[in-house]
Design an enzyme around this catalytic site. Structure first.
Site, PDB file in Angstrom:
ATOM      1  N   SER A 570      12.968  47.949 -20.134  1.00  0.00           N
ATOM      2  CA  SER A 570      13.938  48.019 -21.216  1.00  0.00           C
ATOM      3  C   SER A 570      14.469  46.616 -21.494  1.00  0.00           C
ATOM      4  O   SER A 570      13.703  45.727 -21.832  1.00  0.00           O
ATOM      5  CB  SER A 570      15.052  49.013 -20.866  1.00  0.00           C
ATOM      6  OG  SER A 570      15.799  49.357 -22.001  1.00  0.00           O
ATOM      7  N   ASP A 656      10.441  57.160 -27.930  1.00  0.00           N
ATOM      8  CA  ASP A 656      11.599  56.420 -27.443  1.00  0.00           C
ATOM      9  C   ASP A 656      12.489  56.035 -28.621  1.00  0.00           C
ATOM     10  O   ASP A 656      12.028  55.422 -29.582  1.00  0.00           O
ATOM     11  CB  ASP A 656      11.123  55.162 -26.709  1.00  0.00           C
ATOM     12  CG  ASP A 656      12.235  54.462 -25.937  1.00  0.00           C
ATOM     13  OD1 ASP A 656      13.408  54.757 -26.186  1.00  0.00           O
ATOM     14  OD2 ASP A 656      11.897  53.615 -25.097  1.00  0.00           O
ATOM     15  N   HIS A 691      12.460  57.360 -23.702  1.00  0.00           N
ATOM     16  CA  HIS A 691      12.785  56.105 -23.034  1.00  0.00           C
ATOM     17  C   HIS A 691      12.549  56.174 -21.529  1.00  0.00           C
ATOM     18  O   HIS A 691      12.173  55.171 -20.908  1.00  0.00           O
ATOM     19  CB  HIS A 691      14.247  55.745 -23.313  1.00  0.00           C
ATOM     20  CG  HIS A 691      14.612  54.352 -22.922  1.00  0.00           C
ATOM     21  ND1 HIS A 691      14.051  53.244 -23.511  1.00  0.00           N
ATOM     22  CD2 HIS A 691      15.485  53.873 -21.999  1.00  0.00           C
ATOM     23  CE1 HIS A 691      14.563  52.146 -22.976  1.00  0.00           C
ATOM     24  NE2 HIS A 691      15.434  52.507 -22.059  1.00  0.00           N
TER      25      HIS A 691
END
Length: 720
Positions: A570, A656, A691
């Site tokens: 991320s 995501d 995600h």
């Protein structure tokens, strides 16, 4: 294009070539041509074809690791007690707990009645036998049937124990469907609410449920009240129009107040409402002041009701950067006074209130800590000297409050663990200090913690700052230096990556790999100052800290560039992209999970999910030319050049909503086009996940095995 495999031999595997479609954007007089912006549209069959081609290419290029992946999966599975349960937590008339069963992907949420009002000892649960009166609240395996992806959002029982509110996401986009179950009959109500955020909160009377919805940018912005069994339209309770602010909903620990929290990255506001007055009006606790963050909890001290306010306000011209704590009578919020003063060496994170205790959560020395004030032994309002910290013997560890849903609990449940010690759940008798072990994470296969060691190193940054590094390895690995080494980093949002035990990590450590956490600036390990010096116009410190830490490990003989792999996900994926540009020669592999590598382009577009909220973290390049220039100077995608990049593995998910798949796809396409090393640049996209990647524990273990096999290959810990 001819590539090399990890052994340095040429291979005929061909890279999927991404077409180039020039798209110009202009900001602050700067014209940028983006050749791969066309990869943004996931409804375009050509985009899907590109992702599928990349998946096939990655599969072909890692096919030789299939045996190792299966071996690692078997190791993870063999060390995990598949049929297991959590420690029951008491709330109201029931003990609540979770079960997992061998062969099933998801957990089962259960409860059983307490034996008596003074029953505070959790029942002992057999793996294969129900407790007297045990009932299943929710079996996620049943809810997940027919879906490739499944995630549970809300799971909350009303105060009277009669109703369950739960929400599910079967796509991965974090938009949930909220349902209600009558626990007396086991029947689901016909009332279904689509498109909610993850949580739900009950009023005291169990007639009203509060939930949230999100705007087009996926920002939770509205709180609604749903009246059970009444029908009609739900009531808008609160709406936040400012796109910088995220809305949350909860209760105080006492369950006396409903709480709406509104926060940007630098400013927050808290609204409260008595939980027994659910149709009343929420009131603000301390208003909203730009640059001031605070939270509020309800406490009863000396028989009086207070709100305990954790804040970073300015007092006498000095801002409480590491936060301070005030208390204010609930009926006279203007009569605030200080409870715990600001301390530059102690980052206050929270204060939890119980009927008999106050629990301070803070961090110092790059470790999380707790300290407890026993209100039964304090005359009047406690001071910092009344807070006592439980001590642990390990150099590196994590400690925090465990599941303590009951306000009037006579003992506090805490969680403890380290890199080498499996997680423990303890009951703490505050008066005596006695600790009772309720559960230790089971590690099958004869795990012996004494065979592993952990330590803290301090790497010097170029500007003289000491960067804390957490190191874990098998004891005999030290004699084999330099060793294969994985260095992991994050460094954003004041998020701290603390010591924790990992079953899957053992498959790395047992093959001689040293694992290092680099606690770089931008994270929260060393307090708010550490964070402030790794965000907006100081963001480059995050990247240079990581490179300096890696160079330190090489210079000190821990590893070599040929044995060194970096990993982050991320915002940590942005870190990976940045260090790939800064020091490609330093690593023999970089793993970037859901990487935020096209950060400038994303933060320039306020129509994208969560962009405006992110301006306080990264700066606002849309309206500020200096921020634009600074971000452009480090954003990974913008700075890919013809350079000898190491092998790179990028992982992303099609659904995501936090970091769009587009970022990894564009980055990999550009890297594959210009890298001069011949090293494989791989992209793996989960086509039905969000995600957090795939759902279901066995699928997750398979994904972990895939990643670990690649890491072991690139560190040289295993041969093909």
């Amino acid at each position: 294009m001819t590539e090399q495999n990890p052994a340095g031999e040429s291979t005929d595997v061909q890279v999927p070539t991404a077409k180039k479609v020039p798209v110009e954007r202009t900001h602050h007089g700067d014209v940028v041509t983006d050749q791969y912006e066309w990869l943004r549209d996931k409804d375009d069959p050509e985009v899907i074809a590109f992702l599928e081609a990349q998946n096939a290419y990655t599969a072909a290029h890692t096919d030789q690791l299939d045996g190792l992946r299966k071996q690692i999966f078997a190791e993870i599975k063999g060390r995990t007690k598949e049929t297991d349960m959590s420690v029951p937590s008491r709330r109201g008339r029931y003990w609540y707990f979770g079960r997992t069963q061998e062969g099933k992907q998801y957990g089962i949420r259960c409860r059983c009645p307490i034996r008596s009002d003074d029953d505070w000892t959790p029942p002992e649960i057999a793996d294969d036998a129900p407790l007297p009166g045990e009932e299943i609240l929710l079996d996620a395996n049943v809810e997940a049937q027919g879906h490739e992806f499944f995630s549970l959002g809300a799971l909350t029982v009303s105060d009277d124990g009669n109703w369950l509110a739960f929400s599910t996401d079967v796509v991965g986009d974090e938009r949930y469907t909220l349902r209600f179950k009558d626990l007396r009959s086991g029947e689901l109500l016909d009332e279904v609410i689509e498109g909610t955020a993850g949580g739900a909160v009950w009023s005291t009377d169990a007639r009203h449920v509060f939930y949230q919805t999100v705007d087009e940018a996926w920002r939770p912005d509205t709180v609604w009240r749903h009246d059970i069994g009444v029908g009609g339209d739900d009531v808008t309770v609160f709406h936040e129009p400012d796109e910088r602010y995220w809305v949350g909903m909860g209760t105080t620990h006492s369950d006396r107040y409903l709480v709406i929290g509104v926060g940007s990255k630098i400013t927050s506001e808290v609204y409260v409402l008595p939980a027994d007055d659910p149709t009343g009006e929420f009131r603000s606790v301390a208003g909203r002041v730009e640059g001031v963050e605070y939270s509020a909890e309800h406490a009863v001290i000396g028989g009086e009701d207070y709100f305990v306010i954790v804040h970073n306000e300015v007092r006498d011209g000095v801002k409480a950067e590491n936060f301070a704590i005030d208390i204010a009578p609930v009926d006279d919020l203007s009569a605030r006074r200080e409870l715990i003063a600001h301390d530059p060496d102690r980052r206050i994170e929270d204060l939890d209130a119980f009927a008999d205790y106050l629990v301070l959560s803070y961090r110092s020395g790059a470790l999380p800590r707790i300290a407890i004030a026993d209100l039964r032994r304090v005359q009047g309002i406690p001071t910092i000297d009344d807070f006592v910290e439980p001590h642990f013997d390990q150099e590196l560890y994590s400690v925090g409050l465990g599941g303590n849903p009951e306000w009037s609990t006579p003992r506090l449940r805490i969680g403890y663990g380290s890199f080498v010690e499996p997680t423990e759940i303890l009951d703490l008798d505050v008066a005596t200090g006695e600790r009772t072990l309720l559960k230790r994470q089971v590690v099958l296969g004869g795990y012996d913690a004494s065979e592993y060691e952990q330590t803290r190193l301090w790497a010097p940054a170029a500007d003289g700052t000491a960067i804390p590094l957490s190191v874990v390895r098998r004891r005999e690995t030290d004699a084999n230096r330099p060793a294969p080494l994985l260095i992991y980093g994050y460094g954003s949002y004041e998020t701290s990556i603390d010591p924790s035990f990992s079953v899957s990590r053992l498959s790395m450590l047992d093959r001689g790999v040293v694992f290092v956490l680099a606690h770089v600036r931008g994270g929260g390990e060393m307090g708010r100052y550490w964070y402030e010096n790794g965000k907006t116009l100081t963001k480059k410190n995050t990247f240079t800290d990581f490179v300096d830490a890696a160079r330190y490990l090489v210079d000190e003989g821990w590893t070599t560039p040929q044995q060194l792999v970096a990993e982050g996900g991320s915002a940590g994926g942005l870190l990976m992209g940045a260090v790939a540009n800064l020091a490609p020669e330093l690593f023999n592999g970089i793993l970037a999970a859901v990487p935020f590598v096209d950060a400038l382009n994303s933060i320039l577009d306020p129509s994208l999910p969560l962009t405006v909220i992110e301006w306080d973290e990264w700066g606002d390049p849309l309206h500020d030319a200096d921020v634009y220039a600074y971000m452009k100077s480090y954003t990974p995608y913008e700075n890919v050049t013809a350079a000898p990049y190491p092998p790179i593995l990028a992982l992303t998910s099609l659904n995501d909503t936090r970091v769009l798949f587009t970022e990894a796809a564009k980055w990999v396409a550009k890297l594959q086009d210009v890298s001069t090393s011949g090293n494989p640049i791989l992209l793996k996209t989960e086509m039905s996940a969000g995600h957090g990647g795939v759902s279901g524990r066995y699928k997750q273990w398979e994904e972990i095995a895939f990643e670990l096999a690649w890491i072991l290959q690139q560190t040289g810990a295993v041969s093909e």
